[in-house]
Design a protein around this motif. Structure first.
Motif, PDB file in Angstrom:
ATOM      1  N   ARG A   8       9.129 -28.108 -39.938  1.00  0.00           N
ATOM      2  CA  ARG A   8       8.820 -29.520 -39.771  1.00  0.00           C
ATOM      3  C   ARG A   8      10.044 -30.374 -40.085  1.00  0.00           C
ATOM      4  NH1 ARG A   8       3.960 -27.919 -42.552  1.00  0.00           N
ATOM      5  NH2 ARG A   8       2.126 -28.078 -41.207  1.00  0.00           N
ATOM      6  N   PRO A   9      10.190 -31.497 -39.389  1.00  0.00           N
ATOM      7  CA  PRO A   9      11.281 -32.420 -39.731  1.00  0.00           C
ATOM      8  C   PRO A   9      11.130 -32.924 -41.168  1.00  0.00           C
ATOM      9  CG  PRO A   9      10.305 -32.973 -37.601  1.00  0.00           C
ATOM     10  CD  PRO A   9       9.406 -31.960 -38.243  1.00  0.00           C
ATOM     11  N   VAL A  10      12.237 -33.344 -41.757  1.00  0.00           N
ATOM     12  CA  VAL A  10      12.208 -33.888 -43.114  1.00  0.00           C
ATOM     13  C   VAL A  10      11.415 -35.188 -43.115  1.00  0.00           C
ATOM     14  CG1 VAL A  10      13.591 -34.820 -45.007  1.00  0.00           C
ATOM     15  CG2 VAL A  10      14.426 -32.853 -43.695  1.00  0.00           C
ATOM     16  N   THR A  11      10.491 -35.319 -44.043  1.00  0.00           N
ATOM     17  CA  THR A  11       9.757 -36.572 -44.221  1.00  0.00           C
ATOM     18  C   THR A  11      10.077 -37.125 -45.603  1.00  0.00           C
ATOM     19  OG1 THR A  11       7.802 -35.394 -45.054  1.00  0.00           O
ATOM     20  CG2 THR A  11       7.883 -35.867 -42.691  1.00  0.00           C
ATOM     21  N   SER A  12      10.120 -38.442 -45.705  1.00  0.00           N
ATOM     22  CA  SER A  12      10.534 -39.064 -46.955  1.00  0.00           C
ATOM     23  C   SER A  12       9.885 -40.423 -47.103  1.00  0.00           C
ATOM     24  CB  SER A  12      12.065 -39.208 -46.972  1.00  0.00           C
ATOM     25  OG  SER A  12      12.491 -39.928 -48.112  1.00  0.00           O
ATOM     26  N   ASN A  13       9.711 -40.844 -48.355  1.00  0.00           N
ATOM     27  CA  ASN A  13       9.261 -42.204 -48.633  1.00  0.00           C
ATOM     28  C   ASN A  13      10.452 -43.151 -48.736  1.00  0.00           C
ATOM     29  OD1 ASN A  13      10.315 -41.212 -51.038  1.00  0.00           O
ATOM     30  ND2 ASN A  13       8.695 -42.061 -52.340  1.00  0.00           N
ATOM     31  N   PRO A 135      17.342 -31.107 -49.326  1.00  0.00           N
ATOM     32  CA  PRO A 135      17.544 -32.562 -49.173  1.00  0.00           C
ATOM     33  C   PRO A 135      16.914 -33.401 -50.280  1.00  0.00           C
ATOM     34  CG  PRO A 135      15.837 -31.806 -47.670  1.00  0.00           C
ATOM     35  CD  PRO A 135      16.425 -30.568 -48.307  1.00  0.00           C
ATOM     36  N   TRP A 136      15.991 -32.819 -51.052  1.00  0.00           N
ATOM     37  CA  TRP A 136      15.285 -33.601 -52.068  1.00  0.00           C
ATOM     38  C   TRP A 136      14.903 -34.962 -51.499  1.00  0.00           C
ATOM     39  CZ3 TRP A 136      13.455 -31.016 -55.981  1.00  0.00           C
ATOM     40  CH2 TRP A 136      14.115 -29.871 -56.428  1.00  0.00           C
ATOM     41  N   PRO A 137      13.995 -34.995 -50.516  1.00  0.00           N
ATOM     42  CA  PRO A 137      13.759 -36.227 -49.758  1.00  0.00           C
ATOM     43  C   PRO A 137      12.985 -37.322 -50.484  1.00  0.00           C
ATOM     44  CG  PRO A 137      12.274 -34.486 -49.033  1.00  0.00           C
ATOM     45  CD  PRO A 137      13.225 -33.851 -49.990  1.00  0.00           C
ATOM     46  N   LYS A 138      12.322 -37.010 -51.596  1.00  0.00           N
ATOM     47  CA  LYS A 138      11.624 -38.075 -52.313  1.00  0.00           C
ATOM     48  C   LYS A 138      12.646 -38.996 -52.967  1.00  0.00           C
ATOM     49  CE  LYS A 138       7.409 -35.457 -53.287  1.00  0.00           C
ATOM     50  NZ  LYS A 138       6.493 -34.928 -54.329  1.00  0.00           N
ATOM     51  N   ALA A 139      12.397 -40.287 -52.883  1.00  0.00           N
ATOM     52  CA  ALA A 139      13.341 -41.265 -53.413  1.00  0.00           C
ATOM     53  C   ALA A 139      13.641 -41.037 -54.891  1.00  0.00           C
ATOM     54  CB  ALA A 139      12.800 -42.681 -53.194  1.00  0.00           C
ATOM     55  N   LYS A 140      12.665 -40.573 -55.648  1.00  0.00           N
ATOM     56  CA  LYS A 140      12.868 -40.377 -57.090  1.00  0.00           C
ATOM     57  C   LYS A 140      13.813 -39.226 -57.393  1.00  0.00           C
ATOM     58  CE  LYS A 140       8.804 -37.385 -57.775  1.00  0.00           C
ATOM     59  NZ  LYS A 140       7.510 -37.252 -58.487  1.00  0.00           N
ATOM     60  N   HIS A 141      14.162 -38.451 -56.374  1.00  0.00           N
ATOM     61  CA  HIS A 141      15.004 -37.276 -56.587  1.00  0.00           C
ATOM     62  C   HIS A 141      16.455 -37.499 -56.148  1.00  0.00           C
ATOM     63  CE1 HIS A 141      11.210 -34.535 -56.519  1.00  0.00           C
ATOM     64  NE2 HIS A 141      11.495 -34.962 -57.741  1.00  0.00           N
ATOM     65  N   LEU A 142      16.897 -38.729 -56.052  1.00  0.00           N
ATOM     66  CA  LEU A 142      18.265 -39.012 -55.628  1.00  0.00           C
ATOM     67  C   LEU A 142      19.285 -38.202 -56.412  1.00  0.00           C
ATOM     68  CD1 LEU A 142      20.540 -40.646 -54.221  1.00  0.00           C
ATOM     69  CD2 LEU A 142      20.223 -42.398 -56.002  1.00  0.00           C
ATOM     70  N   ARG A 165      26.499 -30.350 -43.784  1.00  0.00           N
ATOM     71  CA  ARG A 165      25.539 -30.380 -42.670  1.00  0.00           C
ATOM     72  C   ARG A 165      24.126 -30.526 -43.209  1.00  0.00           C
ATOM     73  NH1 ARG A 165      27.372 -25.966 -38.019  1.00  0.00           N
ATOM     74  NH2 ARG A 165      29.599 -26.513 -37.998  1.00  0.00           N
ATOM     75  N   SER A 166      23.296 -31.243 -42.444  1.00  0.00           N
ATOM     76  CA  SER A 166      21.898 -31.425 -42.829  1.00  0.00           C
ATOM     77  C   SER A 166      21.073 -31.771 -41.593  1.00  0.00           C
ATOM     78  CB  SER A 166      21.771 -32.550 -43.868  1.00  0.00           C
ATOM     79  OG  SER A 166      20.413 -32.789 -44.215  1.00  0.00           O
ATOM     80  N   ASN A 167      19.787 -31.506 -41.675  1.00  0.00           N
ATOM     81  CA  ASN A 167      18.879 -31.941 -40.621  1.00  0.00           C
ATOM     82  C   ASN A 167      18.197 -33.250 -40.999  1.00  0.00           C
ATOM     83  OD1 ASN A 167      17.367 -30.641 -42.662  1.00  0.00           O
ATOM     84  ND2 ASN A 167      15.685 -30.213 -41.232  1.00  0.00           N
ATOM     85  N   TRP A 168      18.694 -33.926 -42.029  1.00  0.00           N
ATOM     86  CA  TRP A 168      18.187 -35.235 -42.426  1.00  0.00           C
ATOM     87  C   TRP A 168      19.348 -36.227 -42.350  1.00  0.00           C
ATOM     88  CZ3 TRP A 168      16.818 -37.272 -47.933  1.00  0.00           C
ATOM     89  CH2 TRP A 168      16.062 -38.460 -47.822  1.00  0.00           C
ATOM     90  N   GLN A 169      19.314 -37.103 -41.394  1.00  0.00           N
ATOM     91  CA  GLN A 169      20.414 -38.038 -41.151  1.00  0.00           C
ATOM     92  C   GLN A 169      20.714 -38.888 -42.376  1.00  0.00           C
ATOM     93  OE1 GLN A 169      19.826 -40.521 -37.698  1.00  0.00           O
ATOM     94  NE2 GLN A 169      21.730 -41.654 -37.990  1.00  0.00           N
ATOM     95  N   VAL A 170      19.682 -39.314 -43.077  1.00  0.00           N
ATOM     96  CA  VAL A 170      19.885 -40.162 -44.257  1.00  0.00           C
ATOM     97  C   VAL A 170      20.754 -39.457 -45.293  1.00  0.00           C
ATOM     98  CG1 VAL A 170      18.712 -41.215 -46.239  1.00  0.00           C
ATOM     99  CG2 VAL A 170      17.789 -41.529 -43.939  1.00  0.00           C
ATOM    100  N   TYR A 171      20.526 -38.164 -45.475  1.00  0.00           N
ATOM    101  CA  TYR A 171      21.290 -37.394 -46.460  1.00  0.00           C
ATOM    102  C   TYR A 171      22.780 -37.437 -46.116  1.00  0.00           C
ATOM    103  CZ  TYR A 171      22.139 -33.626 -49.855  1.00  0.00           C
ATOM    104  OH  TYR A 171      22.569 -32.884 -50.934  1.00  0.00           O
ATOM    105  N   VAL A 172      23.101 -37.204 -44.851  1.00  0.00           N
ATOM    106  CA  VAL A 172      24.497 -37.183 -44.412  1.00  0.00           C
ATOM    107  C   VAL A 172      25.115 -38.573 -44.536  1.00  0.00           C
ATOM    108  CG1 VAL A 172      26.031 -36.696 -42.470  1.00  0.00           C
ATOM    109  CG2 VAL A 172      24.048 -35.239 -42.884  1.00  0.00           C
ATOM    110  N   GLU A 173      24.364 -39.613 -44.204  1.00  0.00           N
ATOM    111  CA  GLU A 173      24.879 -40.971 -44.314  1.00  0.00           C
ATOM    112  C   GLU A 173      25.097 -41.353 -45.780  1.00  0.00           C
ATOM    113  OE1 GLU A 173      22.063 -43.281 -42.125  1.00  0.00           O
ATOM    114  OE2 GLU A 173      23.014 -42.837 -40.191  1.00  0.00           O
ATOM    115  N   GLU A 174      24.206 -40.920 -46.662  1.00  0.00           N
ATOM    116  CA  GLU A 174      24.415 -41.173 -48.089  1.00  0.00           C
ATOM    117  C   GLU A 174      25.663 -40.473 -48.597  1.00  0.00           C
ATOM    118  OE1 GLU A 174      19.973 -42.012 -49.985  1.00  0.00           O
ATOM    119  OE2 GLU A 174      21.016 -40.131 -50.420  1.00  0.00           O
ATOM    120  N   PHE A 175      25.859 -39.222 -48.174  1.00  0.00           N
ATOM    121  CA  PHE A 175      27.026 -38.463 -48.590  1.00  0.00           C
ATOM    122  C   PHE A 175      28.307 -39.163 -48.116  1.00  0.00           C
ATOM    123  CE2 PHE A 175      30.158 -35.008 -48.102  1.00  0.00           C
ATOM    124  CZ  PHE A 175      30.043 -34.366 -49.325  1.00  0.00           C
TER     125      PHE A 175
END
Length: 222
Positions: A8-13, A135-142, A165-175
């Motif tokens: 499944r694609p990464v889902t996040s709050n 990816p630790w996609p939950k916001a509390k896990h930054l 590399r990541s399949n979560w665009q937000v992760y790469v943009e944060e990095f």
């Protein structure tokens, strides 16, 4: 493709960059991180130092390497380097299928511990690969993400050409944003066409995910 092969694609709050990213990165850049090295990491590092004493070579790091498939492939791409794959899971490493490349080493250790020990001994990285970390996609896990963790400055100090590399665009943009805050500019783009370098990459691609990477060069003085 069977259901077990589907991801499944990464889902996040968290819909975009974390609102506390800048604050978190700044704090870690300003305050030295101190953490005792785990005994199993120190033992693994001893294996590395013994290998380097017998065969001195520049280093390529494959942090969070999983089964080490990427490590073996990177060894073929960097024949003049010692490629070091690091993962905390013995279970994942036991699944490694040995390669005919002889210039790589797999370590069961905490990657951040190995970074710390390498720096303490004055080592640097020619290349550093970070392929599909959790990816630790939950916001509390930054602060569990690489760029949000207190060890992030160690990654910078090791230097080298870094590719995440990541399949979560937000992760790469944060990095990429965290690197920009450290005074470094990189390139963020989509990955397409190249053969999958890890089992996760193959699974994500077969599941139709968009794959992203951040590529940049960090000098030792950064």
């Amino acid at each position: 493709m069977s259901q077990s092969d589907y991801s499944r694609p990464v889902t996040s709050n968290q819909p975009g960059l974390h609102p506390r990213l800048a604050e978190t990165v700044t704090r870690h850049m300003q305050h030295a991180f101190r953490r005792p090295v785990a005994p199993h990491s120190r033992q693994a590092y001893q294996t590395l130092t013994e290998r380097l004493s017998r065969q001195p070579m520049p280093l390529v790091l494959d942090s969070f390497c999983g089964t080490g498939q990427s490590t073996a492939e990177l060894a073929r791409r960097h024949p003049e380097h010692l490629v070091v794959g690091i993962d905390q899971s013995a279970h994942r490493l036991e699944k490694h299928e040995s390669s005919d490349a002889c210039n790589y080493l797999l370590l069961r250790a905490e990657a951040e511990d190995i970074w710390q020990l390498l720096l303490a001994d004055g080592h640097s990285a020619g290349y550093h690969y970070l392929f599909y970390p959790n990816p630790w996609p939950k916001a509390k896990h930054l602060q569990r993400r690489i760029h949000g963790h207190a060890s992030f400055p160690w990654l910078l100090r090791l230097g080298g050409i870094i590719e995440l590399r990541s399949n979560w665009q937000v992760y790469v943009e944060e990095f990429g944003t965290a690197m920009h805050m450290a005074g470094l500019r990189g390139c963020i783009d989509r990955i397409s066409g190249d053969p999958a370098i890890t089992l996760f990459e193959k699974k994500y691609r077969d599941s139709g995910h968009a794959l992203w990477r951040c590529l940049l060069t960090v000098t030792k003085s950064s």
